[in-house]
Enzyme design. Sequence first.
Site, PDB file in Angstrom:
ATOM      1  N   LYS A  13      -6.749  -7.579  20.774  1.00 55.92           N
ATOM      2  CA  LYS A  13      -6.609  -8.063  19.396  1.00 55.92           C
ATOM      3  C   LYS A  13      -7.952  -8.077  18.662  1.00 55.92           C
ATOM      4  O   LYS A  13      -8.030  -7.678  17.510  1.00 55.92           O
ATOM      5  CB  LYS A  13      -6.020  -9.490  19.371  1.00 55.92           C
ATOM      6  N   ARG A  88      -0.913 -20.720  18.553  1.00 53.43           N
ATOM      7  CA  ARG A  88      -0.770 -20.624  20.001  1.00 53.43           C
ATOM      8  C   ARG A  88       0.210 -21.651  20.550  1.00 53.43           C
ATOM      9  O   ARG A  88       0.526 -21.609  21.740  1.00 53.43           O
ATOM     10  CB  ARG A  88      -2.125 -20.852  20.668  1.00 53.43           C
ATOM     11  N   ARG A 127     -14.962  -7.475  30.436  1.00 54.79           N
ATOM     12  CA  ARG A 127     -15.569  -7.866  29.163  1.00 54.79           C
ATOM     13  C   ARG A 127     -16.773  -8.788  29.353  1.00 54.79           C
ATOM     14  O   ARG A 127     -17.782  -8.641  28.667  1.00 54.79           O
ATOM     15  CB  ARG A 127     -14.486  -8.568  28.321  1.00 54.79           C
ATOM     16  N   ARG A 129     -17.245 -12.242  28.875  1.00 53.40           N
ATOM     17  CA  ARG A 129     -17.542 -13.423  28.070  1.00 53.40           C
ATOM     18  C   ARG A 129     -17.629 -14.632  29.010  1.00 53.40           C
ATOM     19  O   ARG A 129     -17.165 -14.550  30.153  1.00 53.40           O
ATOM     20  CB  ARG A 129     -16.403 -13.607  27.058  1.00 53.40           C
ATOM     21  N   ARG A 140      -5.977 -18.954  31.369  1.00 56.13           N
ATOM     22  CA  ARG A 140      -5.667 -18.589  29.982  1.00 56.13           C
ATOM     23  C   ARG A 140      -4.362 -17.806  29.901  1.00 56.13           C
ATOM     24  O   ARG A 140      -3.582 -17.978  28.969  1.00 56.13           O
ATOM     25  CB  ARG A 140      -6.829 -17.798  29.378  1.00 56.13           C
TER      26      ARG A 140
END
Length: 200
Positions: A13, A88, A127, A129, A140
């Site tokens: 996204k 969410r 990624r 992070r 998550r």
Amino acid sequence: MRLVFFGPPGAGKGTQSAWLTAHLAIPHLSTGEMLRAVAATGTEVGRAAESCLAVGRLVPDPLVIRIIEQRLAEDDCRPGFLLDGFPRTRRQAESLDEMLARRGTPLDLVLNLVVPEEMLVQRLTARGRADDTEEVIRQRLQVFYAETAPLLQHYQDQSLVRDVDGRGTPAEVRQRIQAVVEPPQTPPEAGEEGKGKREG
Ligand code: AMP
């Protein structure tokens, strides 16, 4: 255009939002980014947010809703906006409905980026992070499937959802999104009516 970008963490996204918001000339409203900024302030609220981010739990609804409500009231959101990572929870979705109903500016589109779960873990791990460690990623994803995925039905009931296959390269996914936000133009009617009305 007022749109919600829906999909699990790691679906792409953020990556797709970057060109899409430039293309549509609307602001990119990422609650993840906003909350990381709040966390960085080191205030009491910031520390509370940070403690949720660090373990992959959702930040409490009242804070997130307040941040989005303030942001949507800013002038640059008048032509539209792209929501990335919000709503969410059911409460967030209901609040969004209320905010938009009050303004008389309902959503136009919910883009649902569909990616199989095993691919998400791979992408997130790559990624790097701070909250992209294996354990936090699992948490998550679990939160997504338990609390967020069910919201799709709410938007399906309003016929707002368009699914996009999120597998493949960013360029491939971009093409699919482009086809949804820019459906092929129907040829203009012959005759005087349409003349001079089309741009470039
Ligand atoms: P994201 O950048 O969208 O992956 O979000 C990163 C983290 O920010 C999430 O794991 C949550 O802890 C928090 N977060 C982002 N958006 C929301 C939201 N709408 N409600 C609650 N927490 C959120």
